[in-house]
Motif scaffolding. Structure first.
Motif, PDB file in Angstrom:
ATOM      1  N   ALA A 123       0.830  -1.208   0.000  1.00 15.87           N
ATOM      2  CA  ALA A 123       0.000   0.000   0.000  1.00 15.87           C
ATOM      3  C   ALA A 123       0.863   1.255   0.000  1.00 15.87           C
ATOM      4  O   ALA A 123       0.564   2.221  -0.718  1.00 15.87           O
ATOM      5  CB  ALA A 123      -0.939   0.003   1.204  1.00 15.87           C
ATOM      6  N   LEU A 124       1.942   1.245   0.785  1.00 15.50           N
ATOM      7  CA  LEU A 124       2.847   2.394   0.797  1.00 15.50           C
ATOM      8  C   LEU A 124       3.458   2.644  -0.581  1.00 15.50           C
ATOM      9  O   LEU A 124       3.568   3.790  -1.022  1.00 15.50           O
ATOM     10  CB  LEU A 124       3.966   2.182   1.823  1.00 15.50           C
ATOM     11  CG  LEU A 124       3.593   2.277   3.291  1.00 15.50           C
ATOM     12  CD1 LEU A 124       4.829   1.991   4.157  1.00 15.50           C
ATOM     13  CD2 LEU A 124       3.014   3.635   3.628  1.00 15.50           C
ATOM     14  N   GLU A 125       3.860   1.579  -1.256  1.00 13.44           N
ATOM     15  CA  GLU A 125       4.465   1.713  -2.584  1.00 13.44           C
ATOM     16  C   GLU A 125       3.448   2.219  -3.611  1.00 13.44           C
ATOM     17  O   GLU A 125       3.781   3.045  -4.467  1.00 13.44           O
ATOM     18  CB  GLU A 125       5.068   0.385  -3.046  1.00 13.44           C
ATOM     19  CG  GLU A 125       6.294  -0.020  -2.270  1.00 13.44           C
ATOM     20  CD  GLU A 125       7.427   1.002  -2.367  1.00 13.44           C
ATOM     21  OE1 GLU A 125       7.636   1.577  -3.450  1.00 13.44           O
ATOM     22  OE2 GLU A 125       8.097   1.216  -1.354  1.00 13.44           O
ATOM     23  N   VAL A 126       2.220   1.726  -3.544  1.00  7.76           N
ATOM     24  CA  VAL A 126       1.173   2.194  -4.460  1.00  7.76           C
ATOM     25  C   VAL A 126       0.944   3.690  -4.253  1.00  7.76           C
ATOM     26  O   VAL A 126       0.907   4.463  -5.216  1.00  7.76           O
ATOM     27  CB  VAL A 126      -0.141   1.401  -4.267  1.00  7.76           C
ATOM     28  CG1 VAL A 126      -1.295   2.068  -5.012  1.00  7.76           C
ATOM     29  CG2 VAL A 126       0.034  -0.035  -4.724  1.00  7.76           C
ATOM     30  N   HIS A 127       0.816   4.102  -3.025  1.00  4.91           N
ATOM     31  CA  HIS A 127       0.564   5.515  -2.749  1.00  4.91           C
ATOM     32  C   HIS A 127       1.765   6.389  -3.104  1.00  4.91           C
ATOM     33  O   HIS A 127       1.594   7.522  -3.560  1.00  4.91           O
ATOM     34  CB  HIS A 127       0.110   5.711  -1.301  1.00  4.91           C
ATOM     35  CG  HIS A 127      -1.312   5.301  -1.097  1.00  4.91           C
ATOM     36  ND1 HIS A 127      -2.370   6.130  -1.363  1.00  4.91           N
ATOM     37  CD2 HIS A 127      -1.855   4.125  -0.698  1.00  4.91           C
ATOM     38  CE1 HIS A 127      -3.494   5.495  -1.130  1.00  4.91           C
ATOM     39  NE2 HIS A 127      -3.211   4.277  -0.731  1.00  4.91           N
ATOM     40  N   ALA A 128       2.972   5.872  -2.929  1.00  3.38           N
ATOM     41  CA  ALA A 128       4.163   6.632  -3.324  1.00  3.38           C
ATOM     42  C   ALA A 128       4.186   6.812  -4.848  1.00  3.38           C
ATOM     43  O   ALA A 128       4.529   7.894  -5.346  1.00  3.38           O
ATOM     44  CB  ALA A 128       5.426   5.925  -2.851  1.00  3.38           C
TER      45      ALA A 128
END
Length: 62
Positions: free
Chosen positions: A32-37
């Motif tokens: 999720a962090l990578e998608v949002h980044a």
């Protein structure tokens, strides 16, 4: 510039997060962090791009 998810895309993202979380605790969170980044970068750099029109999209003309 901001963004929002289409409701179906949001469901798919949440399902993917749950899937990765089942594989390994914390993996869904990292995903999720990578998608949002990636979204944050796309939104930020979108302001430097050219406007879209039929030519820039490579649309064929009859």
């Amino acid at each position: 510039m901001s963004f929002s998810f289409h409701p179906e895309a949001e469901k798919e993202l949440n399902a993917a997060i749950d899937y990765y979380e089942e594989i390994e605790p914390g993996l869904g969170y990292d995903f999720a962090l990578e998608v949002h980044a990636a979204i944050k970068r796309a939104v930020y750099f979108a302001r430097f791009g050219a406007g879209l029109n039929n030519e820039s999209l490579g649309c064929a003309r009859g």
